[in-house]
Design a protein around this motif. Sequence first.
Motif, PDB file in Angstrom:
ATOM      1  N   ASP A  20       3.629  -8.238  -3.440  1.00  0.00           N
ATOM      2  CA  ASP A  20       5.133  -7.700  -2.827  1.00  0.00           C
ATOM      3  C   ASP A  20       6.242  -8.140  -3.426  1.00  0.00           C
ATOM      4  O   ASP A  20       6.604  -9.450  -3.702  1.00  0.00           O
ATOM      5  CB  ASP A  20       5.020  -8.290  -1.321  1.00  0.00           C
ATOM      6  N   ALA A  21       7.018  -7.284  -4.232  1.00  0.00           N
ATOM      7  CA  ALA A  21       7.936  -7.579  -5.001  1.00  0.00           C
ATOM      8  C   ALA A  21       9.105  -8.516  -4.245  1.00  0.00           C
ATOM      9  O   ALA A  21       9.727  -9.468  -4.955  1.00  0.00           O
ATOM     10  CB  ALA A  21       8.728  -6.442  -5.527  1.00  0.00           C
ATOM     11  N   HIS A  22       9.204  -8.035  -3.229  1.00  0.00           N
ATOM     12  CA  HIS A  22      10.461  -8.975  -2.363  1.00  0.00           C
ATOM     13  C   HIS A  22      10.236 -10.352  -2.402  1.00  0.00           C
ATOM     14  O   HIS A  22      10.899 -11.337  -2.364  1.00  0.00           O
ATOM     15  CB  HIS A  22      10.968  -8.438  -0.885  1.00  0.00           C
ATOM     16  N   SER A  51       0.790 -10.714  -8.082  1.00  0.00           N
ATOM     17  CA  SER A  51      -0.477  -9.552  -8.670  1.00  0.00           C
ATOM     18  C   SER A  51      -0.792 -10.336  -9.909  1.00  0.00           C
ATOM     19  O   SER A  51       0.202 -10.760 -10.697  1.00  0.00           O
ATOM     20  CB  SER A  51       0.045  -8.381  -8.795  1.00  0.00           C
ATOM     21  N   LYS A  52      -2.149 -10.300 -10.292  1.00  0.00           N
ATOM     22  CA  LYS A  52      -2.562 -10.563 -11.717  1.00  0.00           C
ATOM     23  C   LYS A  52      -1.708  -9.837 -12.860  1.00  0.00           C
ATOM     24  O   LYS A  52      -1.771 -10.484 -13.751  1.00  0.00           O
ATOM     25  CB  LYS A  52      -3.977 -10.562 -11.708  1.00  0.00           C
ATOM     26  N   ASP A  53      -1.195  -8.810 -12.380  1.00  0.00           N
ATOM     27  CA  ASP A  53      -0.622  -7.899 -13.352  1.00  0.00           C
ATOM     28  C   ASP A  53       0.839  -8.071 -13.583  1.00  0.00           C
ATOM     29  O   ASP A  53       1.274  -7.630 -14.453  1.00  0.00           O
ATOM     30  CB  ASP A  53      -0.915  -6.542 -13.008  1.00  0.00           C
ATOM     31  N   GLN A  86      -8.548 -14.206  -9.860  1.00  0.00           N
ATOM     32  CA  GLN A  86      -7.906 -13.224  -8.723  1.00  0.00           C
ATOM     33  C   GLN A  86      -8.808 -11.918  -9.047  1.00  0.00           C
ATOM     34  O   GLN A  86      -8.703 -11.212 -10.043  1.00  0.00           O
ATOM     35  CB  GLN A  86      -6.572 -12.921  -8.937  1.00  0.00           C
ATOM     36  N   SER A  87      -9.051 -11.231  -8.046  1.00  0.00           N
ATOM     37  CA  SER A  87      -9.819  -9.756  -8.269  1.00  0.00           C
ATOM     38  C   SER A  87      -8.845  -9.071  -7.770  1.00  0.00           C
ATOM     39  O   SER A  87      -7.579  -9.157  -7.389  1.00  0.00           O
ATOM     40  CB  SER A  87     -10.810  -9.733  -7.106  1.00  0.00           C
ATOM     41  N   ASN A  88      -8.824  -7.634  -7.963  1.00  0.00           N
ATOM     42  CA  ASN A  88      -7.994  -6.534  -7.552  1.00  0.00           C
ATOM     43  C   ASN A  88      -7.801  -6.401  -5.929  1.00  0.00           C
ATOM     44  O   ASN A  88      -6.964  -5.688  -5.532  1.00  0.00           O
ATOM     45  CB  ASN A  88      -8.323  -5.251  -8.072  1.00  0.00           C
TER      46      ASN A  88
END
Length: 120
Positions: A20-22, A51-53, A86-88
């Motif tokens: 969640d970007a916010h 996120s792991k990305d 972390q998984s997806n």
Amino acid sequence: ERNVRRAALRALSCVAGRGDAHAVGAVRCCLQDPHGMVRRAAVATMAQVTSKDDRAAIAAVERCREDTDEDVREAAEQALMALAEQSNQRSGMRSQCDTGKEEPSRTVADVAIARACYGC
């Protein structure tokens, strides 16, 4: 005030989804808090909402390995290990809290944490 910011971070980790970007933006703001306990809570929350990305967020956590507070440095190491594993799938505090909150509640949490972290 620092206890309010720490509590807001804990609440945000329960209602925000991973990536969640916010939420990530609000938590990143708190990584610069003057109080070590708030920075430590922010690092732990980053492990839950990032996120792991998200390379920028992970870089922010990596910088916390250089923090003046030993507990923050430890939290950063733990957060980085959690992100590496972390998984997806969504995991972490959101599933543990299982609040059932919908999007409007998450938005309220985002606003609360942003205001608590000096309007970032």
